[in-house]
Write a protein that holds these residues in place. Structure first.
Motif, PDB file in Angstrom:
ATOM      1  N   GLU A 230     -83.054  35.606   2.875  1.00  0.00           N
ATOM      2  CA  GLU A 230     -81.784  34.905   3.093  1.00  0.00           C
ATOM      3  C   GLU A 230     -80.747  35.807   3.751  1.00  0.00           C
ATOM      4  N   LEU A 231     -80.710  37.054   3.318  1.00  0.00           N
ATOM      5  CA  LEU A 231     -79.719  37.966   3.890  1.00  0.00           C
ATOM      6  C   LEU A 231     -80.044  38.233   5.356  1.00  0.00           C
ATOM      7  N   ARG A 232     -81.357  38.423   5.655  1.00  0.00           N
ATOM      8  CA  ARG A 232     -81.736  38.711   7.040  1.00  0.00           C
ATOM      9  C   ARG A 232     -81.389  37.530   7.938  1.00  0.00           C
ATOM     10  N   GLU A 233     -81.694  36.311   7.479  1.00  0.00           N
ATOM     11  CA  GLU A 233     -81.408  35.124   8.287  1.00  0.00           C
ATOM     12  C   GLU A 233     -79.901  34.952   8.490  1.00  0.00           C
ATOM     13  N   THR A 234     -79.135  35.214   7.430  1.00  0.00           N
ATOM     14  CA  THR A 234     -77.687  35.086   7.544  1.00  0.00           C
ATOM     15  C   THR A 234     -77.149  36.065   8.579  1.00  0.00           C
ATOM     16  N   LEU A 235     -77.602  37.305   8.505  1.00  0.00           N
ATOM     17  CA  LEU A 235     -77.121  38.314   9.456  1.00  0.00           C
ATOM     18  C   LEU A 235     -77.506  37.927  10.882  1.00  0.00           C
ATOM     19  N   GLU A 236     -78.764  37.507  11.079  1.00  0.00           N
ATOM     20  CA  GLU A 236     -79.198  37.148  12.436  1.00  0.00           C
ATOM     21  C   GLU A 236     -78.397  35.966  12.978  1.00  0.00           C
ATOM     22  N   ASP A 237     -78.105  34.979  12.113  1.00  0.00           N
ATOM     23  CA  ASP A 237     -77.295  33.828  12.529  1.00  0.00           C
ATOM     24  C   ASP A 237     -75.901  34.236  12.958  1.00  0.00           C
ATOM     25  N   GLN A 238     -75.331  35.178  12.241  1.00  0.00           N
ATOM     26  CA  GLN A 238     -73.915  35.485  12.415  1.00  0.00           C
ATOM     27  C   GLN A 238     -73.642  36.512  13.504  1.00  0.00           C
ATOM     28  N   VAL A 240     -74.194  36.759  16.548  1.00  0.00           N
ATOM     29  CA  VAL A 240     -73.752  36.298  17.858  1.00  0.00           C
ATOM     30  C   VAL A 240     -72.230  36.183  17.949  1.00  0.00           C
ATOM     31  N   ARG A 241     -71.576  35.943  16.821  1.00  0.00           N
ATOM     32  CA  ARG A 241     -70.113  35.796  16.909  1.00  0.00           C
ATOM     33  C   ARG A 241     -69.370  36.970  16.309  1.00  0.00           C
ATOM     34  N   ALA A 242     -70.040  38.093  16.107  1.00  0.00           N
ATOM     35  CA  ALA A 242     -69.405  39.201  15.405  1.00  0.00           C
ATOM     36  C   ALA A 242     -69.094  40.388  16.316  1.00  0.00           C
ATOM     37  N   ASP A 243     -67.883  40.933  16.171  1.00  0.00           N
ATOM     38  CA  ASP A 243     -67.588  42.243  16.728  1.00  0.00           C
ATOM     39  C   ASP A 243     -67.803  43.308  15.660  1.00  0.00           C
ATOM     40  N   LEU A 244     -67.811  42.869  14.396  1.00  0.00           N
ATOM     41  CA  LEU A 244     -68.031  43.781  13.268  1.00  0.00           C
ATOM     42  C   LEU A 244     -68.576  42.945  12.109  1.00  0.00           C
ATOM     43  N   VAL A 245     -69.565  43.489  11.421  1.00  0.00           N
ATOM     44  CA  VAL A 245     -70.091  42.825  10.230  1.00  0.00           C
ATOM     45  C   VAL A 245     -69.732  43.676   9.020  1.00  0.00           C
ATOM     46  N   LEU A 246     -69.251  43.020   7.978  1.00  0.00           N
ATOM     47  CA  LEU A 246     -68.980  43.699   6.708  1.00  0.00           C
ATOM     48  C   LEU A 246     -69.874  43.072   5.648  1.00  0.00           C
ATOM     49  N   THR A 247     -70.605  43.906   4.908  1.00  0.00           N
ATOM     50  CA  THR A 247     -71.314  43.384   3.739  1.00  0.00           C
ATOM     51  C   THR A 247     -70.676  44.007   2.507  1.00  0.00           C
ATOM     52  N   THR A 248     -70.668  43.248   1.408  1.00  0.00           N
ATOM     53  CA  THR A 248     -70.246  43.828   0.134  1.00  0.00           C
ATOM     54  C   THR A 248     -71.357  43.601  -0.864  1.00  0.00           C
ATOM     55  N   GLY A 249     -71.589  44.599  -1.717  1.00  0.00           N
ATOM     56  CA  GLY A 249     -72.600  44.493  -2.769  1.00  0.00           C
ATOM     57  C   GLY A 249     -74.010  44.712  -2.245  1.00  0.00           C
ATOM     58  N   GLY A 250     -74.988  44.496  -3.115  1.00  0.00           N
ATOM     59  CA  GLY A 250     -76.394  44.651  -2.736  1.00  0.00           C
ATOM     60  C   GLY A 250     -76.774  46.087  -2.453  1.00  0.00           C
ATOM     61  N   LEU A 251     -76.007  47.028  -3.002  1.00  0.00           N
ATOM     62  CA  LEU A 251     -76.220  48.440  -2.671  1.00  0.00           C
ATOM     63  C   LEU A 251     -76.590  49.293  -3.871  1.00  0.00           C
ATOM     64  N   GLY A 285     -73.264  51.748  10.640  1.00  0.00           N
ATOM     65  CA  GLY A 285     -74.233  51.817  11.725  1.00  0.00           C
ATOM     66  C   GLY A 285     -74.117  50.596  12.611  1.00  0.00           C
ATOM     67  N   HIS A 286     -75.251  50.240  13.235  1.00  0.00           N
ATOM     68  CA  HIS A 286     -75.283  49.092  14.144  1.00  0.00           C
ATOM     69  C   HIS A 286     -76.468  48.214  13.813  1.00  0.00           C
ATOM     70  N   VAL A 287     -76.316  46.923  14.089  1.00  0.00           N
ATOM     71  CA  VAL A 287     -77.433  45.986  13.945  1.00  0.00           C
ATOM     72  C   VAL A 287     -77.526  45.147  15.213  1.00  0.00           C
ATOM     73  N   GLY A 288     -78.706  44.523  15.409  1.00  0.00           N
ATOM     74  CA  GLY A 288     -78.905  43.661  16.568  1.00  0.00           C
ATOM     75  C   GLY A 288     -78.688  44.443  17.853  1.00  0.00           C
ATOM     76  N   ASP A 289     -77.929  43.845  18.778  1.00  0.00           N
ATOM     77  CA  ASP A 289     -77.694  44.494  20.063  1.00  0.00           C
ATOM     78  C   ASP A 289     -76.523  45.457  20.004  1.00  0.00           C
ATOM     79  N   GLY A 290     -76.339  46.130  18.897  1.00  0.00           N
ATOM     80  CA  GLY A 290     -75.306  47.146  18.826  1.00  0.00           C
ATOM     81  C   GLY A 290     -74.029  46.682  18.152  1.00  0.00           C
ATOM     82  N   THR A 291     -74.104  45.640  17.314  1.00  0.00           N
ATOM     83  CA  THR A 291     -72.913  45.212  16.584  1.00  0.00           C
ATOM     84  C   THR A 291     -72.666  46.180  15.431  1.00  0.00           C
TER      85      THR A 291
END
Lengths: 404, 404
Positions: A230-238, A240-251, A285-291
Motif C-alpha cells: 500500500e505504501l509503495r502504490e501510494t508513493l508511486e501514485d503521488q 507525479v504531482r510532488a516537488d517534495l514527499v514527506l513521510t511520517t512514522g513507519g521508521l 534522499g530521492h525517489v522516482g525520477d529524482g523527487t
C-alpha cells in the motif's frame, strides 16, 4: 550518528529553488520573483490631474485672490480614462476629473473647492504654480526601469505596483507541491471512532497546515497502514504531482521498517540516527525520477520539531527565499531540566518579554514528555546544545520563535 | 469633516464577529475557535510504549547489569495499533513497538538497544524503574479537559492537538468573504493593452491580496465602468456571497459620483470627508439585507492606506480576533517634510533598527507624491498627527509595520 547540521545540509542539498514559471498575477501572490520585472511604459503614461478641478495655465491665474477671482471660459470636460487629446488655449480652463490626462498646454489643476464650480465659466479664487496638482508623466516609473528585482516576495504592495505597471503575468519560483503520507497501522482519521490502541492521525493534518503556512501547496494523503504494497502504490501514485514527499512514522528501528523497506528499491534514501531529541531516526534522499523525500518520525511533537529544523528551511529554499530560517532570540529559562547528552534538544517553551527588557522562556509541560498539548500552548522551541545536560533556571538558550 | 478615529469606529460598528460555523479540520486552519474544545477521551487512551523494545515488570529486571543480564521469555509481540489486550505474567516480556498499548501488569519498557534483540527469549542488560519509557494514559489530555479555548487561532500546532484529540470538526468564526469592486471608466486589466489616458486596475488585485493576507476569502470582480446600471447590477449579483463589500474609486466629489448615486437607493451608506491624507472621501454603511460596505478612494496608495487603517481591523473583528491592529514602533525620521494641516498623514517609509538600538524611518519617495513604486518599496506607514505640519529630521513618529 549524524549531527543536526549534517542532516540539515543533506536536506538542503536534496532540494533547490524550483525552476521559474510564468504565472498570472493572482497566482504569483506569496511567491518569490524569478525575474527583474521591467516597466514597459512610463507610469503614469501622461501628465494626469491629481485632483478634481479645472486644468489651467498657471500664468492665466497668477493674480487670482479670494477677493479678486480670475474668470476663465470652460471649453470642455475631461473624465478619467479620456483618450482624445485636448489643447488648452490661453484664458480658458477644462473641467477635469482626478486621474484624467491633462490637456496639452495646461500646466496646473485648480482644485474644485478653490472655484465657484462653474460650468460655462469658472471663477478661480487662488493662484497656482506650474505643476500644482499634476501627477507628472513617469514620476512613478520610467519605461525600462526595474519595477521589482528578482528575489522580492510578491505581497499586496508589490501586486499593486506590478498591476499598476500593467503586468498580467510574472515569472516566479512556484509554490512547492508537497505530498504528505502518514504511515502506521494504528492511525485513525480524526472524527472517526478509535479503538483502544489506535491513535488519531495528527501528523498529516498538522504537517499540511505547517507546509501551507510556509507558502507551499499540500496534498495530504490519508494515513496508510504499515504495509509495504500500500505504501509503495501510494508513493508511486503521488510522485507525479510532488516537488517534495514527506513521510511520517513507519521508521521503528525495532520491528516495522516499512518506510525503509519500501523506499530502498524506489530510490536512494539514506536513514540516520540524528543527534537530536525529539527525533532520532530520519531519512533523506530521492525517489522516482529524482523527487526529494524526507522521512520523518511518527511522534507528533517530534514531527513538528523535524519540520521546523529541516522541512521549513528546505521549503523556503525551493520557493526561492534567500532567508531560510525563523527568527530566534536568546531567553533566560524560568526552570531547569535534564537534557540528553550528545543530542541537541528542542524544548517546547513559552517566550515572553522584549529585546529591551530581555526575554524569558517558560517550559510548557515537562521537557522530557512529548506532549501535544504542550506543543499547542508553546510559541517557541528552546535549543539546548549537544554538550549541555543540566539546564538551570536563568540559563540563556536560543529560542526559535514559531510564529515569526 | 470626520476624524480617522470616528470613521474607524463607524467601520467597526458596521461589522461584527461572524456567527460560529462548524467546519472540518482543514477548513478551520487560520480561523479563530468559536468554542472551548473539550477532550472527549483521555490522550493517550491507555499506557503506551514510548520506545521500541520489550514491555516488562520492572521488578523482574531489578538486578540486570551489562555483565549480568536478566533473561526473560518473550510471550508475544505488540505492534502499534494492536487492540487485543495482553496480560504479562511474571518473568516474561512482550516485544513492543513504540506507540503500542502496554500489556496489563507491565510497568516499563526496556529500549531494544539495551537487549540482545531476542525473539524467543530476551537478555536485558540494564534495570528499569516503574514507568520508564511508558507514555502514561491521559498524560497529554484528560477527558473533559479544555483542549483549546475559544479565541485561539488554529495554526499547525493547534491542528496537531485537535487531530490528536480526535476532533474532525470544530466551531470557528469562518473567514470573511469579501467582494471587491473597482470602479472607473479608465481602468484596464493588467496584461491588456492600455490606451493613453487609461490606467491599469491595481486596486482590485492589490486589495484581493491584502484581504487574503488577513485570512479572509476574496472574490475580486473585474473593474466596472463608471456607469450606474453596471455597478448596481454587479453589486446586486455579488451581495449573496459577501460578508463585506469593498468598492474603490467612483467617488470624485466633482463630477462622477457613481458609487454614491448607486448606493443611495440600495442601502444606508454615509460618505464623509475624513481628516486624513491620502484618503479624503470614504463611505461606510450597509447594502441589501445588511451587508456591510466600505467605499474606498481610487488612488492605489490611498487604497492601501485605507485598507490598513479601516479594512484590516474590520476583517480581523469579523474573523473573531481580539487584537485588531498591526504592531507599531516609534521611529526617528531621517528627513523632514511638510504635512497637511488638520489631516492625519500616512507616509510610506522604510523602517530599520531594533528596539534595543532604536528605529529609524526613511521616507520612500517624496511624501507628497502618491507613488505606487514607493509603496512597494516601503515596509511601514509613518503616522503624522493632525496638528503637525512640519516634520523634521530626528522627530519620532509612530510607524505601522506592514509586514507584522
Amino acid at each position: 550518528m549524524r549531527t543536526v547540521q549534517e542532516h540539515l545540509a543533506a536536506c538542503l542539498a536534496a532540494v533547490g529553488p524550483l525552476p521559474p514559471l510564468e504565472v498570472v498575477l493572482p497566482d504569483a501572490v506569496g511567491c518569490i520573483l524569478a525575474e527583474d520585472v521591467l516597466a514597459t511604459s512610463d507610469l503614469p503614461v501622461a501628465d494626469l490631474a491629481a485632483t478634481d478641478g479645472y486644468a489651467v495655465r498657471a500664468a492665466d491665474i497668477a493674480g487670482a485672490r479670494p477677493d479678486a477671482p480670475v474668470t476663465l471660459r470652460v471649453i470642455d470636460e475631461l473624465r478619467a480614462g479620456a483618450v482624445d487629446p485636448i489643447h488648452l488655449v490661453p484664458g480658458t480652463a477644462v473641467r477635469i476629473a482626478s486621474g484624467a490626462p491633462l490637456p496639452t498646454a495646461a500646466d496646473a489643476v485648480v482644485p474644485i473647492e478653490q472655484t465657484d464650480f462653474g460650468q460655462a465659466t469658472v471663477a478661480v479664487r487662488t493662484a497656482s504654480v506650474e505643476g500644482e496638482n499634476v501627477r507628472r508623466r513617469a514620476e512613478d516609473l520610467r519605461a525600462g526601469e526595474v519595477v521589482l528585482p528578482a528575489g522580492e516576495r510578491v505581497g499586496a504592495r508589490q501586486v499593486a505596483l506590478l498591476a499598476a505597471a500593467g503586468r498580467g503575468r510574472v515569472a516566479v519560483h512556484p509554490r512547492p507541491r508537497v505530498v504528505i503520507v502518514s504511515v502506521g497501522d494504528e492511525l485513525v482519521e480524526p472524527g472517526r471512532r478509535a479503538e483502544p490502541g489506535q491513535v488519531y492521525d495528527a501528523n498529516g493534518h498538522a504537517l499540511a497546515t505547517a507546509v501551507q503556512d510556509a507558502g507551499a501547496a499540500t496534498y495530504r494523503v490519508a494515513a496508510v497502514p504499515d504495509a509495504r504494497r500500500e505504501l509503495r502504490e501510494t508513493l508511486e501514485d503521488q510522485l507525479v504531482r510532488a516537488d517534495l514527499v514527506l513521510t511520517t512514522g513507519g521508521l521503528s528501528y525495532g520491528g516495522n521498517d516499512t518506510v525503509k523497506e519500501v523506499l530502498a528499491p524506489l530510490g536512494t534514501v539514506r536513514f540516520d540516527n540524528v543527534a537530536m531529541w525529539p527525533g532520532r531516526q530520519l531519512g533523506v534522499g530521492h525517489v522516482g525520477d529524482g523527487t526529494p523525500i524526507f522521512a520523518l518520525p511518527g511522534d507528533p511533537v517530534a514531527v513538528q520539531v523535524a519540520y521546523e529544523t529541516f522541512v521549513r528551511p528546505a521549503l523556503r529554499a525551493m520557493a526561492g527565499y534567500a532567508d531560510l530560517y525563523r527568527d530566534s532570540v536568546p531567553a533566560a529559562v524560568t526552570d531547569g531540566w535534564y537534557s540528553p547528552s550528545g543530542r541537541r534538544e528542542f524544548v517546547r517553551v513559552h517566550v515572553t518579554g522584549s529585546p529591551a527588557e530581555g526575554y524569558r522562556a517558560a517550559p510548557v509541560g515537562a521537557p522530557a514528555s512529548l506532549l501535544v498539548s504542550a506543543l499547542a500552548r508553546s510559541n517557541a522551541l528552546a535549543v539546548v546544545p549537544e554538550d549541555v545536560t543540566d539546564v538551570r533556571a536563568g540559563d540563556r538558550l536560543h529560542c526559535l520563535l514559531l510564529d515569526s
